[in-house]
Design an enzyme around this catalytic site. Structure first.
Site, PDB file in Angstrom:
ATOM      1  N   LYS A 169     -23.850  47.632  34.210  1.00  0.00           N
ATOM      2  CA  LYS A 169     -24.328  48.594  35.287  1.00  0.00           C
ATOM      3  C   LYS A 169     -25.417  48.447  35.795  1.00  0.00           C
ATOM      4  CE  LYS A 169     -20.205  51.257  34.340  1.00  0.00           C
ATOM      5  NZ  LYS A 169     -19.294  51.737  32.986  1.00  0.00           N
TER       6      LYS A 169
ATOM      7  N   ASP B  99     -22.181  49.690  22.655  1.00  0.00           N
ATOM      8  CA  ASP B  99     -21.824  49.138  23.786  1.00  0.00           C
ATOM      9  C   ASP B  99     -22.550  50.227  24.555  1.00  0.00           C
ATOM     10  OD1 ASP B  99     -20.795  48.950  26.541  1.00  0.00           O
ATOM     11  OD2 ASP B  99     -18.679  49.421  26.069  1.00  0.00           O
TER      12      ASP B  99
ATOM     13  N   TYR C  14     -14.697  53.686  25.637  1.00  0.00           N
ATOM     14  CA  TYR C  14     -14.139  52.575  26.604  1.00  0.00           C
ATOM     15  C   TYR C  14     -15.026  51.651  26.722  1.00  0.00           C
ATOM     16  CZ  TYR C  14     -12.737  50.445  31.197  1.00  0.00           C
ATOM     17  OH  TYR C  14     -12.124  49.578  32.159  1.00  0.00           O
TER      18      TYR C  14
HETATM   19  C1  LIG Z   1     -18.549  50.623  32.595  1.00  0.00           C
HETATM   20  C2  LIG Z   1     -18.155  50.352  31.390  1.00  0.00           C
HETATM   21  C3  LIG Z   1     -17.641  48.829  30.875  1.00  0.00           C
HETATM   22  C4  LIG Z   1     -16.991  48.111  31.502  1.00  0.00           C
HETATM   23  O1  LIG Z   1     -17.668  47.726  32.518  1.00  0.00           O
HETATM   24  P1  LIG Z   1     -17.213  47.043  33.744  1.00  0.00           P
HETATM   25  O2  LIG Z   1     -18.430  46.480  34.586  1.00  0.00           O
HETATM   26  O3  LIG Z   1     -16.409  48.071  34.723  1.00  0.00           O
HETATM   27  O4  LIG Z   1     -16.298  45.797  33.328  1.00  0.00           O
HETATM   28  C5  LIG Z   1     -17.771  48.845  29.180  1.00  0.00           C
HETATM   29  N1  LIG Z   1     -18.058  49.673  28.457  1.00  0.00           N
HETATM   30  C6  LIG Z   1     -18.827  50.901  28.827  1.00  0.00           C
HETATM   31  C7  LIG Z   1     -19.439  51.712  27.874  1.00  0.00           C
HETATM   32  C8  LIG Z   1     -18.798  51.293  30.382  1.00  0.00           C
HETATM   33  O5  LIG Z   1     -19.209  52.324  30.671  1.00  0.00           O
END
Ligand SMILES: *Cc1c(COP(=O)(O)O)cnc(C)c1O
Length: 429
Positions: A266, A238, A144
């Site tokens: 995060k 990511d 994701y």
């Molecule tokens: C949470 C997450 C996102 C998206 O971040 P948001 O702050 O929810 O937009 C993108 N990549 C990874 C790996 C994530 O865990």
């Protein structure tokens, strides 16, 4: 444990907000429950509007490495608020946080701040396309990367849970540039490179946390790096979730593979909305206003968010041993639950990376999304409901990762394991 007020609040919210929530996974739909409305939180505990206390293993889906209402972060925010909420002009706080991020990630020489992980990844992809002059991207099924159009293809987590991996509203013309590969399967990546000589970047969660916790094999990441180099393609890690959770210095420090671009989120905001992407000075120089690749944000680098992020990251940098302390607790938790499950002939696959933990009710090792999807979802829903009854708040989907914060003590871990034994017993009855 009564949840009357939450049930009522959810009904009312559903009248006004689609599904009653502002982010789909919060709705508890994949476990057939109803979400708890939270009044406040302190340390390891969430307190709902009915007054129930829960040990929180979700931690706002990752950001709260130091638990709820960490004193240092709270006071940094309160202090910053007194000077103004937003200026739309440069502040010293942005440079200070940038310094910290650059000092922690080998592959980052320059960084830009945004307000979410989604924005960070979306911008990193544009940068990679602008830098290489190519259009196609490779992503892995089950990873994701936020909810932007071209990345919402076979996207794990919330999207997988709801069974519509690519969403209506995303034109096929946008996603035709997104090639899909299988996690931990280098041959599937080679096929992408055979199909296209126009690949700008390969994006991967080096420690996947959105199909449950599925870390990539070290060897696989090394092969990936080689393939990217061979093809003049950028490699994006990511680390919106894993950055500052699995290691103080990123997944790159654990696996010895340097990405070209890193995306963060995060933990970097300490609970406030912050995302970031960083790379070498050469790549970042393509970004507006230094270069031609446009990217902007009215509230980017917001002073309150920067203050929270700085308090969180500087605390982490000064106490870098916390990752291994939390790691020990994470291992104890999942190994303890696995042992209890085994007593009732429930097979569990477990893994951890630093303060991240994951478990699947599955008798086979999980290496990719289709392995994860073979886990027992019914059993998971029962486990989730049982643990909630016992006062332990786990993520409400089997495709999520759990998090240990510094507020979670060894005693709480032992209590959680003991509760899991009662829950497994009740399930097997
Ligand atoms: C949470 C997450 C996102 C998206 O971040 P948001 O702050 O929810 O937009 C993108 N990549 C990874 C790996 C994530 O865990």
């Amino acid at each position: 444990m009564g949840t009357k007020s939450s049930l009522k609040a959810f009904k009312e919210a559903q009248e006004l907000i689609p599904g009653g929530v502002n982010s789909p996974v919060r709705a508890f739909s994949s476990v057939g429950g109803s979400p708890l409305f939270i009044k406040e939180a302190k340390g390891a505990y969430l307190i709902d509007i009915d007054g129930n206390n829960y040990v929180d293993f979700v931690q706002s889906w990752g950001p709260l490495l130091f638990g709820h209402r960490d004193e240092g972060i709270e006071s940094a925010v309160l202090e910053a608020v007194k000077h103004g909420l937003s200026f739309g002009a440069p502040t010293l706080a942005e440079t200070e946080l940038a310094k910290l991020v650059v000092s922690m990630f080998d592959s980052i020489e320059k960084v830009r701040f945004v307000s979410s992980g989604t924005e960070a990844v979306m911008s990193a992809i544009r940068l990679a396309r602008g830098y290489t002059g190519r259009d196609d991207i490779v992503k892995f099924v089950g990873c994701y990367h936020g909810h932007s159009d071209s990345l919402l293809v076979e996207a794990g987590s919330g999207a997988a849970t709801f069974g519509n991996p690519s969403s209506p509203g995303v034109p096929a013309d946008f996603t035709k540039h997104t090639l899909l590969a299988t996690y931990n399967d280098i041959e599937s990546v080679k096929r992408c490179f055979n199909d296209s000589n126009n690949i700008a970047c390969v994006i991967i969660e080096p420690i996947a946390g959105n199909m449950g916790l599925v870390p990539a094999d070290k060897e696989f990441l090394h092969e990936l790096r080689k393939l990217c180099d061979l093809n003049g393609t950028l490699l994006i890690f990511d680390e919106v979730m894993s950055g500052f959770r699995a290691s103080v210095n990123g997944a790159e420090s654990l696996v010895g593979v340097k990405p070209d671009i890193v995306t963060l989120g995060k933990v970097i905001g300490g609970g406030m909305p912050v995302g970031a992407f960083g790379a070498s000075a050469k790549i970042m120089s393509q970004l507006s206003p230094e270069g031609p690749v446009y990217q902007a944000g009215t509230l980017s680098g917001n002073p309150i968010a920067m203050a929270a992020g700085y308090a969180a990251l500087s605390k982490l940098k000064q106490n870098s041993q916390v990752i291994s302390v939390l790691g020990t607790r994470a291992i104890r938790l999942v190994e303890g639950m696995k042992k209890e499950a085994a007593k009732f002939s429930i097979p569990m696959q477990v893994d951890t990376r630093g303060s991240m933990f994951g478990f699947f009710f599955n008798d086979k090792e999980v290496k990719n999304f289709s392995d994860a999807a073979k886990s027992d979802a019914v059993l998971f829903a029962k486990f989730h409901a049982g643990m909630l009854q016992e006062g332990f708040y786990f993520a409400c989907s089997l495709y999520e990762t759990g998090f240990i914060s510094t507020a979670i003590t060894d005693a709480m871990i032992e209590d959680t394991i003991a509760a899991s034994a009662r829950v497994f017993q009740a399930i097997k009855k």
